[in-house]
Design an enzyme around this catalytic site. Sequence first.
Site, mmCIF file in Angstrom:
data_model
loop_
_atom_site.group_PDB
_atom_site.id
_atom_site.type_symbol
_atom_site.label_atom_id
_atom_site.label_comp_id
_atom_site.label_asym_id
_atom_site.label_seq_id
_atom_site.Cartn_x
_atom_site.Cartn_y
_atom_site.Cartn_z
ATOM 1 N N ALA A 60 14.149 -8.725 -8.691
ATOM 2 C CA ALA A 60 15.185 -8.412 -9.763
ATOM 3 C C ALA A 60 14.871 -8.962 -11.016
ATOM 4 O O ALA A 60 14.053 -9.751 -11.090
ATOM 5 C CB ALA A 60 16.528 -9.137 -9.130
ATOM 6 N N GLY A 101 12.757 -8.948 -4.797
ATOM 7 C CA GLY A 101 13.588 -7.355 -4.593
ATOM 8 C C GLY A 101 12.440 -6.375 -4.295
ATOM 9 O O GLY A 101 12.653 -5.395 -3.986
ATOM 10 N N GLU A 104 11.086 -6.515 -1.225
ATOM 11 C CA GLU A 104 12.407 -6.124 -0.211
ATOM 12 C C GLU A 104 12.448 -4.539 -0.217
ATOM 13 O O GLU A 104 12.799 -3.759 0.755
ATOM 14 C CB GLU A 104 13.521 -6.684 -0.584
ATOM 15 N N GLU A 124 11.983 -16.142 -4.205
ATOM 16 C CA GLU A 124 13.450 -16.344 -4.403
ATOM 17 C C GLU A 124 13.575 -18.062 -4.420
ATOM 18 O O GLU A 124 14.366 -18.321 -5.213
ATOM 19 C CB GLU A 124 14.384 -15.473 -3.855
HETATM 20 C C1 3H9 Z 1 15.092 -11.306 -6.462
HETATM 21 O O1 3H9 Z 1 14.283 -10.383 -6.700
HETATM 22 C C2 3H9 Z 1 16.271 -11.469 -5.986
HETATM 23 C C3 3H9 Z 1 16.407 -10.406 -4.906
HETATM 24 O O2 3H9 Z 1 15.937 -10.951 -3.691
HETATM 25 C C4 3H9 Z 1 17.848 -10.294 -4.486
HETATM 26 C C5 3H9 Z 1 18.714 -9.692 -5.678
HETATM 27 C C6 3H9 Z 1 20.072 -9.161 -5.116
HETATM 28 N N1 3H9 Z 1 12.866 -10.570 -14.301
HETATM 29 O O3 3H9 Z 1 4.891 -14.865 -15.311
HETATM 30 P P1 3H9 Z 1 4.293 -13.886 -16.582
HETATM 31 C C7 3H9 Z 1 8.779 -12.130 -17.154
HETATM 32 S S1 3H9 Z 1 14.769 -12.739 -7.776
HETATM 33 C C8 3H9 Z 1 12.605 -10.845 -15.562
HETATM 34 O O4 3H9 Z 1 3.937 -14.958 -17.736
HETATM 35 P P2 3H9 Z 1 2.170 -13.294 -15.016
HETATM 36 C C9 3H9 Z 1 8.355 -13.356 -17.501
HETATM 37 O O5 3H9 Z 1 9.591 -14.301 -18.131
HETATM 38 C C10 3H9 Z 1 13.022 -12.264 -8.356
HETATM 39 N N2 3H9 Z 1 11.681 -11.199 -16.132
HETATM 40 O O6 3H9 Z 1 3.185 -12.973 -16.250
HETATM 41 C C11 3H9 Z 1 7.552 -13.126 -18.798
HETATM 42 O O7 3H9 Z 1 8.191 -12.966 -19.999
HETATM 43 P P3 3H9 Z 1 7.841 -13.499 -21.328
HETATM 44 C C12 3H9 Z 1 11.961 -12.552 -7.522
HETATM 45 C C13 3H9 Z 1 10.635 -11.425 -15.305
HETATM 46 O O8 3H9 Z 1 1.229 -12.049 -14.987
HETATM 47 C C14 3H9 Z 1 6.933 -11.831 -18.306
HETATM 48 O O9 3H9 Z 1 7.674 -11.394 -17.395
HETATM 49 N N3 3H9 Z 1 10.676 -12.169 -8.384
HETATM 50 C C15 3H9 Z 1 10.390 -11.475 -14.209
HETATM 51 O O10 3H9 Z 1 1.439 -14.479 -15.292
HETATM 52 C C16 3H9 Z 1 5.527 -11.881 -17.887
HETATM 53 O O11 3H9 Z 1 5.686 -12.822 -16.843
HETATM 54 C C17 3H9 Z 1 10.100 -13.266 -8.822
HETATM 55 O O12 3H9 Z 1 10.669 -14.493 -8.777
HETATM 56 C C18 3H9 Z 1 11.484 -11.040 -13.536
HETATM 57 N N4 3H9 Z 1 11.572 -10.791 -12.208
HETATM 58 O O13 3H9 Z 1 2.853 -13.387 -13.606
HETATM 59 C C19 3H9 Z 1 8.973 -13.111 -9.628
HETATM 60 N N5 3H9 Z 1 9.091 -11.745 -13.750
HETATM 61 O O14 3H9 Z 1 6.641 -12.764 -21.682
HETATM 62 C C20 3H9 Z 1 8.809 -13.927 -10.860
HETATM 63 C C21 3H9 Z 1 8.622 -12.200 -14.775
HETATM 64 O O15 3H9 Z 1 8.880 -12.905 -22.267
HETATM 65 N N6 3H9 Z 1 7.641 -13.382 -11.397
HETATM 66 N N7 3H9 Z 1 9.435 -11.896 -15.765
HETATM 67 O O16 3H9 Z 1 7.522 -14.836 -21.279
HETATM 68 C C22 3H9 Z 1 6.691 -13.848 -11.383
HETATM 69 O O17 3H9 Z 1 6.069 -14.643 -10.524
HETATM 70 C C23 3H9 Z 1 5.440 -13.668 -12.318
HETATM 71 O O18 3H9 Z 1 5.835 -13.306 -13.769
HETATM 72 C C24 3H9 Z 1 4.389 -12.570 -11.904
HETATM 73 C C25 3H9 Z 1 3.464 -12.202 -13.255
HETATM 74 C C26 3H9 Z 1 3.558 -12.852 -10.758
HETATM 75 C C27 3H9 Z 1 5.157 -11.411 -11.746
#
Ligand code: 3H9
Length: 712
Positions: A60, A101, A104, A124
């Site tokens: 998400a 998500g 999912e 999450e």
């Molecule tokens: C969910 O899915 C809820 C559902 O179950 C239910 C819903 C009803 N959204 O980490 P990075 C941004 S909850 C928005 O530096 P990497 C991050 O802030 C979600 N922004 O890169 C950064 O921005 P900036 C569950 C996001 O290569 C940029 O992207 N998912 C999101 O080191 C690059 O990120 C997670 O918790 C997001 N979801 O790592 C995954 N994700 O450049 C969370 C990232 O402006 N994300 N951004 O600072 C991660 O774990 C890492 O970002 C990922 C990439 C491994 C994907």
Amino acid sequence: MAEYSTLGSVAVLQVNNPPVNSFSHHVRQALVDGLERAQRDPAVRSIVIMGKGRTFPAGADIREFGSGAAVKMPNLLMVLQAVDTCQKPVVSAIHGTALGGGFELALASHYRLAVPSARMGLPEVHLGILPGAGGTQRLPRVVGVKTAIQMITSGQHIKAQQALSLGIVDKIVQGDLLKEAVSFARSVEGRPVEDRRISQKTVPEADKVDEVVEAARKTILRKARGAIAPMTCVQAIQASVLPFEAGMAREAELMAFLMTSWQAPAQQYAFFSEREVRRWSHPRDKRINFKTAKPRVVKSVGVVGAGTMGMGITINLLQAGLKVVMLEVNKKQLDKAVNTIKKTLSQKSASQKMSQLTTAMDYSQLRDVDIVIEAVFENMRLKKEVFRKLDAVTKPQTILASNTSGLNIDEIAAVTKRPDKVVGTHFFAPANVMRLLENIYGRQTSPETVATAMQLGVTIGKVGVLVGNCPGFVGNRMLGSYTAEAVFLLEEGAEPQDVDRAIEEFGFPMGPFRMGDLSGTDIGWKGRIAKGLTTEHGPPPATPALYRRGNRYCPLPDMLCMKGRLGQKTGAGWYRYEPGSRTALPDPVVLQMIQDYRQEHGFKKRTISSQEIVERCLYPLINEGFHILDEGIAARSLDIDVIYLFGYGWPRHTGGPMYYAERVIGLEKLLCSLETYSARYPDHAHLQPSPLLRNMVAKGGSLAALGTDSKL
Ligand code: 3H9
């Protein structure tokens, strides 16, 4: 958006929402529209969903949380429902990271393919929520409740191969993912999708679920350290034994509970702050920042000192693929360090990484490195000697960094002819594990040197935070008032285990006394001896027992060291330890020492509540944070929070000390408590509320507004 195209009978939906293809509202809408279009088109017989660019959707859009966009229809549940109930086979083709998500969505699809490098998981829990788009219901149906609990409560990512063996993905594909996915989709066209729907399966060994939950409960609660999300995830998973719709209803109910708790925004703040610190600016001159300052290229690093810190730093640098010259004047120590480094580096690439390491006993071998990190004992005279030598032997462009945990960077820089190239790089032990790197600029440190230290942090996988120069910098300076108040509590009647228990119940992995025993009680003692606050044999001559330089002083920690109780390494410190054990056992000898001390100095033992312990220890620490902001030592309150989250074990679900102060305690209440305590203890200087805190309470304003604008 999600780009729609067809390749023969296959409709391809490619999510295109950089950087991580998260499910912003426009993506959700495009997916629903795309699925409808594919359903309607008689020429389409199967559907492939994938991510454009670097990854399958990573979940998400967290930035939407708490805003109207998050609940704008279609929500993610509706998208996944459309996938699940689609009459044509839907294949998710995964590369990069399918998280939250995104994972999912894959689980709602009828087939899942992944490239070998793909990773997936439900993280999450780290955001204070649960996988609320069916993750708690579908995953246990595939892997069983035990594995689902493990995956969801840890938030861990698994690799494609492991996903294959768990039955999560159907096939690992090599080569071009789009081509492979389309060919796979064609191969399943016309096959019934009903038996491919995970939602219609039952959880394996459903009758054992309560047993499994019961067995996991204690460990989960212990690891959660007060965070509510992990156990709430378990409750949702427990409902997966119900019919799918009932389980989904329970998941939604628990998700709403977490979303509206104070912990979820705190954890999401921690997530964004960890990334925000990369957009640094000079606390004193905002024109110097991550955009304007260019780092030097660093290919080789010198490390001076092969003690615990030097060794950890070397491992860290080698793991990141850098060349290292490790200098140690003691041959035995050098050999020991090399052995440990070899053992620590992963088996697979150890020899390749070791080939990047050169050992040296002569400073001249550091002449060509791009940066040197000094990691010798915390002693100013020694550090100055090392920096003089480094200045003489290294090329003029070499940056000289000190891993001091609190000594004056300007004083160190002053012995060199290149103070503009001197910087502090404060690593935390164990340096190859702890993520924090506190970078300290001195009066003359150039923007290029600051940028290089910050960039080095990124290269070696650290969370680097830029701070100014003052005794203890940010982290240890704030910790000073915390440990001081902890020992004052002993004077009044608390025992070490009472203080530790209260702090651990708040969420720290270790209270101050267990921590002291782990790192060695003599570290602080040596520092106090160096400052002339005490000697190896007791207070300096003609010094009042309970005061030093006009401030209240508690000599109990010195008394402990004088007894040779230096912590775990001597088998005794604030606690005693059985041989070979790290379990802290209350020691009657220490309790008697404290009791005798109370009697000698006229302290009356009283019962102190856990709440008072937490407030007395943490509020002065936070108060010091306000002083630090006021003095411009840290640019933003989030910098302080990140330092505490990544270097000091501050519980993530509270967001960090400054976030906690503002959003959980409330600044007015914090001020009021500090006023009450400082009236009761007028000579505990750290309890005097900071002018900034007073000012903010009087005039309003938020901590975030004090910070710099990162989108410079
Ligand atoms: C969910 O899915 C809820 C559902 O179950 C239910 C819903 C009803 N959204 O980490 P990075 C941004 S909850 C928005 O530096 P990497 C991050 O802030 C979600 N922004 O890169 C950064 O921005 P900036 C569950 C996001 O290569 C940029 O992207 N998912 C999101 O080191 C690059 O990120 C997670 O918790 C997001 N979801 O790592 C995954 N994700 O450049 C969370 C990232 O402006 N994300 N951004 O600072 C991660 O774990 C890492 O970002 C990922 C990439 C491994 C994907």
